[in-house]
Design an enzyme around this catalytic site. Structure first.
Site, PDB file in Angstrom:
ATOM      1  N   SER A   1      -2.024   0.450  -1.384  1.00  0.00           N
ATOM      2  CA  SER A   1      -1.337  -0.318  -2.416  1.00  0.00           C
ATOM      3  C   SER A   1      -2.184  -0.210  -3.678  1.00  0.00           C
ATOM      4  CB  SER A   1      -1.202  -1.766  -1.967  1.00  0.00           C
ATOM      5  OG  SER A   1      -0.348  -2.455  -2.845  1.00  0.00           O
ATOM      6  N   GLU A   2      -1.566   0.233  -4.792  1.00  0.00           N
ATOM      7  CA  GLU A   2      -2.377   0.698  -5.921  1.00  0.00           C
ATOM      8  C   GLU A   2      -3.109  -0.409  -6.674  1.00  0.00           C
ATOM      9  OE1 GLU A   2       0.897   1.245  -5.593  1.00  0.00           O
ATOM     10  OE2 GLU A   2       1.984   0.879  -7.466  1.00  0.00           O
ATOM     11  N   ASN A   3      -2.831  -1.663  -6.344  1.00  0.00           N
ATOM     12  CA  ASN A   3      -3.637  -2.722  -6.964  1.00  0.00           C
ATOM     13  C   ASN A   3      -5.022  -2.824  -6.334  1.00  0.00           C
ATOM     14  OD1 ASN A   3      -2.156  -3.675  -4.669  1.00  0.00           O
ATOM     15  ND2 ASN A   3      -2.822  -5.740  -5.171  1.00  0.00           N
ATOM     16  N   GLY A   4      -5.281  -2.000  -5.301  1.00  0.00           N
ATOM     17  CA  GLY A   4      -6.651  -1.941  -4.782  1.00  0.00           C
ATOM     18  C   GLY A   4      -6.817  -2.279  -3.326  1.00  0.00           C
TER      19      GLY A   4
ATOM     20  N   SER B   1      -8.923   2.712  -7.084  1.00  0.00           N
ATOM     21  CA  SER B   1      -7.611   2.952  -6.491  1.00  0.00           C
ATOM     22  C   SER B   1      -6.954   4.192  -7.096  1.00  0.00           C
ATOM     23  CB  SER B   1      -6.722   1.728  -6.705  1.00  0.00           C
ATOM     24  OG  SER B   1      -5.481   1.917  -6.091  1.00  0.00           O
TER      25      SER B   1
END
Lengths: 219, 232
Positions: free
Chosen positions: A46-49, A88
């Site tokens: 998930s690209e928020n980290g 990320s």
């Protein structure tokens, strides 16, 4: 019959390989997490980290500090890692994420994708989509084959502003599974009960049909 | 303040020196990991003409969204601004400017800015509206665009624990843009859930070394959740 959103997601999940790191966009792509075959393991990024996204928490375990890129509360799976946004996108841009699945308004036969902006309508932003399509080798687009007026969204050339150029390799719609090769859509599978003629009539871009096209199978 | 002790006791002190037309870089993703009290102080101060660099602009009535209420933001640099009706209204009225920036490019602009790198090449956005008017160059057969880094007069950061020297750690996905924001401010202000004495945090665990941090304040957080999704 054209596929339901769930069936599109189910077909997407058949493209995952054991050991894949996978980023799923908002909407139909997210549903693919529910259909990962039982005999393989994938890890969701998930690209928020967050690498190793787990299911939604129970009510008792909701944590404001634990969300996914869709801003939904989630959990971390066993073996997960949490990191900054720069880290990320280093893994995304650096090509370390094996599969990216995202939605689109349009795709074209050269692998271009338009997914974030309709001129004249308010632009909300591309979020991480431009980085994701620039970074992954294996990008699957999920979308409806045509809009509600029956106009094709599988085009010769995208008409909307692009999210990325020459980056899409696979498209799974409510009617078909196609790959993009050498400037054309190659029809690989049909949705059950959908004819090649119907797919052809709703595909504005160059469509290659080699021999008999099998129907998709769902377990 | 003595030596490396960066703790301040009031929000006025924390945001002292913020003036009209400055650039503020803010950590946070949606409402997760945002420096709630520092944002409230900017609202109280009434500073105008701000350029705010942050992945999102909060929601109506919470987070950075409250700075729209008195039209304090002139320009927003974000990757996604879709959760805010007041934002839409001001944008359509021409009262607010937005520079939509891909999320990874935004993170890297902050990281590079804080690391003294003025610009970098990325494939993200090539051939799209984001790449228009930007220098492009081919490396190893692929096209990349040149993106300039970002620094600001202020950076506002939300940490889980900070020590008096400004060493910070973050909790779960509330980390997000905070470590990069911390590096990119001329004055970096950290609002922490807990302030501890130097030495209490293991040096190995520090995610933002205190050298980047100028002020630390103990905050109180509502931690509003944008979308509560549960399995039961």
């Amino acid at each position: 019959m054209s596929l339901s959103r769930e069936q599109i997601a189910q077909r997407v999940a058949q493209e995952f390989n054991d050991g894949d790191y996978v980023n799923l966009g908002i909407g139909i792509p997210t549903l693919a997490a529910n259909y990962v075959p039982a005999d393989i393991e994938v890890m969701l990024q998930s690209e928020n980290g967050l690498l190793g996204m787990g299911p939604y928490p129970t009510k008792a375990n909701v944590d404001a500090d634990m969300i996914n890129a869709g801003k939904e509360t989630v959990t971390a799976a066993t073996g997960a890692a949490i990191f900054s946004s720069a880290e990320s996108f280093a893994m995304i841009r650096g090509g370390h994420v094996d599969v990216t699945v995202l939605g689109a308004f349009e795709v074209d036969q050269n692998g271009n994708i338009a997914s974030y902006m309709i001129p004249g309508k308010l632009v909300k932003g591309m979020g991480g989509a431009m980085d994701l399509v620039a970074g992954a080798d294996n990008i699957i687009v999920t979308m409806m084959h045509a809009n509600k007026h029956g106009e094709s969204k599988i085009l010769t050339e995208c008409t909307l502003p692009l999210t990325g150029v020459s980056c899409i390799t696979k498209v799974i719609t409510d009617l078909a599974y196609m790959e993009i090769e050498n400037g054309e859509f190659v029809l690989k599978e049909r949705a059950p009960g959908v004819s090649v003629e119907e797919i052809r009539s709703k595909t504005a871009g160059q469509l290659r049909v080699d021999g008999d096209i099998p129907e998709m199978t769902f377990v | 303040m003595a030596g490396f002790d960066k703790v301040v006791s009031s929000y006025q002190e924390a945001m002292a020196g913020l003036e009209d037309n400055m650039t503020v870089i803010a950590g946070g993703f949606g409402l997760c990991g945002i420096p709630e009290g520092l944002i409230a102080e900017i609202k109280n101060k009434g500073t105008k003409g701000l350029t705010v660099v942050s992945n999102n602009c909060g929601i109506d009535g919470f987070g950075l969204g409250i700075l729209l209420e008195d039209k304090q933001i002139k320009k927003m640099v974000s990757s996604y601004v879709g959760e805010n009706a007041l934002f839409e209204k001001q944008l359509l009225n021409g009262e607010l400017e937005v520079e939509l920036t891909p999320q990874g490019t935004l993170a890297e602009k902050m990281r590079a800015g804080g690391a003294g790198i003025p610009a970098f090449y990325t494939a993200t956005g090539y051939g799209t509206p984001v790449g228009e008017g930007k220098e492009s160059r081919e490396f190893n057969g692929r096209q990349y665009i040149l993106e300039e880094s970002i620094t600001g007069e202020f950076a506002i950061v939300k940490a889980w624990k900070a020590d008096r020297y400004g060493n910070c750690i973050y909790r779960h996905t509330a980390q997000n843009f905070n470590p990069m924001a911390a590096t990119a401010g001329k004055i970096t202000v950290v609002e922490a859930e807990e302030i501890v004495e130097p030495g209490e945090l293991s040096p190995t665990d520090i995610q933002t070394p205190g050298i980047y941090v100028d002020r630390v304040i103990l905050g109180q957080f509502e931690k509003r959740i944008e979308k509560i999704t549960t399995s039961d």
